[in-house]
Structures are given as C-alpha cells and as structure tokens.
Design a protein around this motif. Structure first.
Motif, PDB file in Angstrom:
ATOM      1  N   LYS A  10       2.502  10.616  -6.831  1.00  0.00           N
ATOM      2  CA  LYS A  10       3.299  11.720  -7.376  1.00  0.00           C
ATOM      3  C   LYS A  10       2.705  12.233  -8.681  1.00  0.00           C
ATOM      4  O   LYS A  10       2.590  13.442  -8.898  1.00  0.00           O
ATOM      5  CB  LYS A  10       4.742  11.257  -7.608  1.00  0.00           C
ATOM      6  N   GLN A  11       2.335  11.302  -9.564  1.00  0.00           N
ATOM      7  CA  GLN A  11       1.737  11.706 -10.841  1.00  0.00           C
ATOM      8  C   GLN A  11       0.374  12.349 -10.631  1.00  0.00           C
ATOM      9  O   GLN A  11       0.033  13.349 -11.268  1.00  0.00           O
ATOM     10  CB  GLN A  11       1.606  10.485 -11.768  1.00  0.00           C
ATOM     11  N   MET A  12      -0.414  11.775  -9.724  1.00  0.00           N
ATOM     12  CA  MET A  12      -1.734  12.340  -9.440  1.00  0.00           C
ATOM     13  C   MET A  12      -1.618  13.753  -8.891  1.00  0.00           C
ATOM     14  O   MET A  12      -2.412  14.635  -9.244  1.00  0.00           O
ATOM     15  CB  MET A  12      -2.481  11.443  -8.446  1.00  0.00           C
ATOM     16  N   GLU A  13      -0.631  13.983  -8.041  1.00  0.00           N
ATOM     17  CA  GLU A  13      -0.447  15.312  -7.455  1.00  0.00           C
ATOM     18  C   GLU A  13      -0.105  16.336  -8.531  1.00  0.00           C
ATOM     19  O   GLU A  13      -0.624  17.460  -8.520  1.00  0.00           O
ATOM     20  CB  GLU A  13       0.661  15.274  -6.406  1.00  0.00           C
ATOM     21  N   SER A  14       0.728  15.958  -9.479  1.00  0.00           N
ATOM     22  CA  SER A  14       1.108  16.895 -10.540  1.00  0.00           C
ATOM     23  C   SER A  14      -0.075  17.194 -11.459  1.00  0.00           C
ATOM     24  O   SER A  14      -0.181  18.298 -11.996  1.00  0.00           O
ATOM     25  CB  SER A  14       2.285  16.333 -11.337  1.00  0.00           C
ATOM     26  N   ARG A  15      -0.966  16.217 -11.648  1.00  0.00           N
ATOM     27  CA  ARG A  15      -2.142  16.403 -12.494  1.00  0.00           C
ATOM     28  C   ARG A  15      -3.326  16.982 -11.714  1.00  0.00           C
ATOM     29  O   ARG A  15      -4.337  17.348 -12.293  1.00  0.00           O
ATOM     30  CB  ARG A  15      -2.550  15.071 -13.124  1.00  0.00           C
ATOM     31  N   ARG A  16      -3.207  16.980 -10.375  1.00  0.00           N
ATOM     32  CA  ARG A  16      -4.246  17.483  -9.483  1.00  0.00           C
ATOM     33  C   ARG A  16      -5.578  16.757  -9.660  1.00  0.00           C
ATOM     34  O   ARG A  16      -6.653  17.356  -9.589  1.00  0.00           O
ATOM     35  CB  ARG A  16      -4.423  19.011  -9.620  1.00  0.00           C
ATOM     36  N   LYS A  17      -5.503  15.462  -9.847  1.00  0.00           N
ATOM     37  CA  LYS A  17      -6.693  14.620  -9.870  1.00  0.00           C
ATOM     38  C   LYS A  17      -6.268  13.164  -9.745  1.00  0.00           C
ATOM     39  O   LYS A  17      -5.166  12.783 -10.125  1.00  0.00           O
ATOM     40  CB  LYS A  17      -7.524  14.826 -11.137  1.00  0.00           C
ATOM     41  N   VAL A  66       0.838  -1.206   0.000  1.00  0.00           N
ATOM     42  CA  VAL A  66       0.000   0.000   0.000  1.00  0.00           C
ATOM     43  C   VAL A  66       0.872   1.255   0.000  1.00  0.00           C
ATOM     44  O   VAL A  66       0.631   2.211  -0.750  1.00  0.00           O
ATOM     45  CB  VAL A  66      -0.941   0.001   1.221  1.00  0.00           C
ATOM     46  N   ILE A  67       1.912   1.240   0.834  1.00  0.00           N
ATOM     47  CA  ILE A  67       2.803   2.400   0.929  1.00  0.00           C
ATOM     48  C   ILE A  67       3.530   2.627  -0.391  1.00  0.00           C
ATOM     49  O   ILE A  67       3.558   3.737  -0.933  1.00  0.00           O
ATOM     50  CB  ILE A  67       3.827   2.199   2.064  1.00  0.00           C
ATOM     51  N   LYS A  68       4.140   1.573  -0.906  1.00  0.00           N
ATOM     52  CA  LYS A  68       4.986   1.701  -2.090  1.00  0.00           C
ATOM     53  C   LYS A  68       4.181   2.038  -3.343  1.00  0.00           C
ATOM     54  O   LYS A  68       4.575   2.901  -4.139  1.00  0.00           O
ATOM     55  CB  LYS A  68       5.778   0.407  -2.306  1.00  0.00           C
ATOM     56  N   MET A  69       3.039   1.359  -3.549  1.00  0.00           N
ATOM     57  CA  MET A  69       2.228   1.633  -4.740  1.00  0.00           C
ATOM     58  C   MET A  69       1.641   3.041  -4.676  1.00  0.00           C
ATOM     59  O   MET A  69       1.587   3.741  -5.690  1.00  0.00           O
ATOM     60  CB  MET A  69       1.107   0.594  -4.867  1.00  0.00           C
ATOM     61  N   THR A  70       1.220   3.467  -3.499  1.00  0.00           N
ATOM     62  CA  THR A  70       0.710   4.830  -3.347  1.00  0.00           C
ATOM     63  C   THR A  70       1.802   5.843  -3.630  1.00  0.00           C
ATOM     64  O   THR A  70       1.580   6.852  -4.321  1.00  0.00           O
ATOM     65  CB  THR A  70       0.146   5.026  -1.929  1.00  0.00           C
ATOM     66  N   GLN A  71       2.987   5.587  -3.115  1.00  0.00           N
ATOM     67  CA  GLN A  71       4.114   6.492  -3.346  1.00  0.00           C
ATOM     68  C   GLN A  71       4.436   6.620  -4.829  1.00  0.00           C
ATOM     69  O   GLN A  71       4.698   7.723  -5.335  1.00  0.00           O
ATOM     70  CB  GLN A  71       5.334   5.981  -2.581  1.00  0.00           C
ATOM     71  N   LEU A  72       4.394   5.495  -5.551  1.00  0.00           N
ATOM     72  CA  LEU A  72       4.704   5.514  -6.989  1.00  0.00           C
ATOM     73  C   LEU A  72       3.706   6.346  -7.783  1.00  0.00           C
ATOM     74  O   LEU A  72       4.087   7.117  -8.671  1.00  0.00           O
ATOM     75  CB  LEU A  72       4.713   4.079  -7.545  1.00  0.00           C
ATOM     76  N   ILE A  73       2.432   6.189  -7.471  1.00  0.00           N
ATOM     77  CA  ILE A  73       1.382   6.743  -8.333  1.00  0.00           C
ATOM     78  C   ILE A  73       0.871   8.089  -7.839  1.00  0.00           C
ATOM     79  O   ILE A  73       0.431   8.931  -8.633  1.00  0.00           O
ATOM     80  CB  ILE A  73       0.247   5.706  -8.482  1.00  0.00           C
TER      81      ILE A  73
END
Length: 306
Positions: free
Chosen positions: A166-173, A157-164
């Motif tokens: 970051k991209q969601m934060e940059s796209r803001r969704k 959960v930690i690692k997969m959330t960390q990977l993805i």
C-alpha cells in the motif's frame, strides 16, 4: 496448414531466443558484478526482512545495510535479532529496528504494522519459511506441522505484502523480493507440501508483478536450489550449494532481471538442465527410488549441525 506450422515454428524459436537472451544476461551480470547500491537506495530509506534471524534473511539484512539502507529485522528469537542488530549498526552505521514475531501464527500482523508506522519502506524481503523435512519423505510421513507451514510459507507472504505494498503504491516505487525455491518450478514428489507452498509464492508473485509494474513497483520471486543455512542443516558448500552470503550478494545483481530467476548463475544452469528431463523420467518409480536412497545418503553425509 503449412503456414500454420511455420507460424508455430517461429513462435517456438522466438520463445527459445528470449530464454537464451535472459540466460545471457544472467551470465553477464554474474561476471560483471554490477553494484545495485544506488538503485536499492532509490527505493526508500528502509528495508524489511522476514526470517532475519538466520540464513538467507540474516544475509539480506547485512547486505542491504551495506548498500546504505536502514533495516527492520523480523523473526521469532529476540536474542538473535539483538545480536544481529548490534553487529549491523557497528559494521555499517545504519539504523536497525527489530520486531519479534512468530510467523507460524496468524495473529501477529497488527503488531508488525504498529512497529512499521512512520517508516519509508522501499524494500521488502519475504524470506521466512520452514521446511518440514530435509530428507525426501512421503507426505503421510512428514511431521504434522501443516498449519504452521501454511502460515509461515504462504500467509506471511500475503500479509506482509499487503501491509507494505500500500505504501509502495502511494509512493510509486518499491522492490519486493519473495524467496521461493527451485522445488516450486514443477511438482516435486517426496517434498510435496513444501514444494506446493513455494509454488504458491511463485504464482502469487508473478501475478502481482503484472498488476503493479506500471506503478513503478518491482516484485520478483527467487527460486534457488541448495543454500547452506540452518534450515538445510548447514549442508556442505560446493559448486551448486551456495552459502547464504554468496547467494544474496549475487541475487541483488538480478533485481531488475525479470519477475523470476534463480538468484545465481549456478542454479540457473541447474534449472535449465532439470527442465530437459522428461516428466515421465522424473516421476518414474526408478527416479523416486533414487531420491529416497542415493540422494538421502548424500544429504546425510553432507549435513551437520553447528
């Protein structure tokens, strides 16, 4: 003092009013059958599902593809993933990418990251998990798979959330669904290790939602009770125990309904009932004896392997 007690009483009433409104919304969404297709598609082109080879993960893979998303299936068994990918492509016309990974290990995430490069990922379903003992068991009698369970139920959960994330934060969704368990809602003796790992997922998810909701990201933890899957040895389906397909279809109606829910109305009702039981009753020797005997017998009579 009188004003203080009035103030406390008002706060208690407000708290219960909020709970009633949340429950009423669950009832509405259960019977209204809101289709979240446009909302899910607005998150991004791809959905990533861990533990996609069986059960709930497989059901999410098909359902999200039916809602118009391309899907990345991550699991340990390549043959299962290939069969599921072929069926999804043929029945929905969506693109499917498979990634082999054993989540009981902790050296798999660079490999996963490489395979996710270039994809616009809008949804992550952290579903993979393991249950060391379906039957109620004392901690010292459980199989010696502690490190594997920690990697599978928590590290993933930690690692997969960390990977993805970051991209969601940059796209803001983005939407992250973390599949926990009803055993996470309070300590469950005789399922202590599994319940504790799922409680971690609950706490982690709700804290992250506070951190990232202002950035347009929904992080929701689901706490279902009985779901008939290979992990639960295909326990018989009834009014409480749902099939994976039933649970997933209903749970997607609730993706905007708070940071935590059970994923289906039947389990919301069950959770409300269990919270009415005083802790001293639930943790009494008589209740634990019931779990070890009557509940064990019930499970043995209702489980089977395919």
């Amino acid at each position: 003092m009188e004003q203080f007690f009035i103030f406390v009483g008002v706060l208690v009433c407000l708290a219960y009013l909020v709970k009633c409104m949340r429950f009423a919304k669950c009832i509405f969404l259960h019977f209204w059958k809101v289709s979240p297709r446009s909302f899910l598609q607005s998150m991004g082109q791809w959905a990533v599902i861990t533990g996609a080879g069986d059960g709930i993960g497989k059901a999410y893979s098909f359902e999200l593809a039916k809602h118009g998303l391309n899907v990345v299936l991550i699991s340990r068994t390549v043959k299962k993933l290939q069969a599921i990918a072929t069926e999804i492509e043929q029945t929905t016309g969506r693109s499917v990418k498979i990634v082999q990974a054993d989540f009981t290990k902790d050296d798999i995430y660079e490999h996963i990251q490489e395979n996710l490069k270039g994809l616009e990922i809008g949804i992550l379903v952290n579903n993979v998990g393991m249950l060391p003992n379906l039957l109620p068991t004392y901690f010292l009698d459980t199989p010696d798979e502690i490190q594997s369970l920690i990697h599978c139920n928590m590290t993933s959960v930690i690692k997969m959330t960390q990977l993805i994330l970051k991209q969601m934060e940059s796209r803001r969704k983005g939407l992250i669904l973390n599949i926990s368990s009803g055993t996470a809602l309070f300590p469950w003796p005789l399922y202590s290790l599994y319940a504790a790992s799922k409680a971690f997922m609950c706490t982690f998810s709700k804290a992250l939602q506070v951190e990232y909701r202002a950035k347009g990201i929904i992080i929701q933890v689901l706490t279902p009770y009985g779901i008939s899957t290979p992990m639960t040895k295909h326990i018989n389906i009834n009014i409480i125990t749902k099939s994976a397909d039933e649970f997933v279809q209903e749970s997607l109606n609730y993706v905007t309904n708070g940071d935590e829910n059970c994923g289906c109305l039947a389990h919301e009702i069950l959770a409300g009932f269990l919270h009415l039981i005083p802790s001293w009753v639930f943790y009494s020797s008589a209740c634990q004896s019931f779990l070890l005997n009557q509940y064990t017998d019930y499970l043995k009579q209702n489980i089977h392997t395919k």
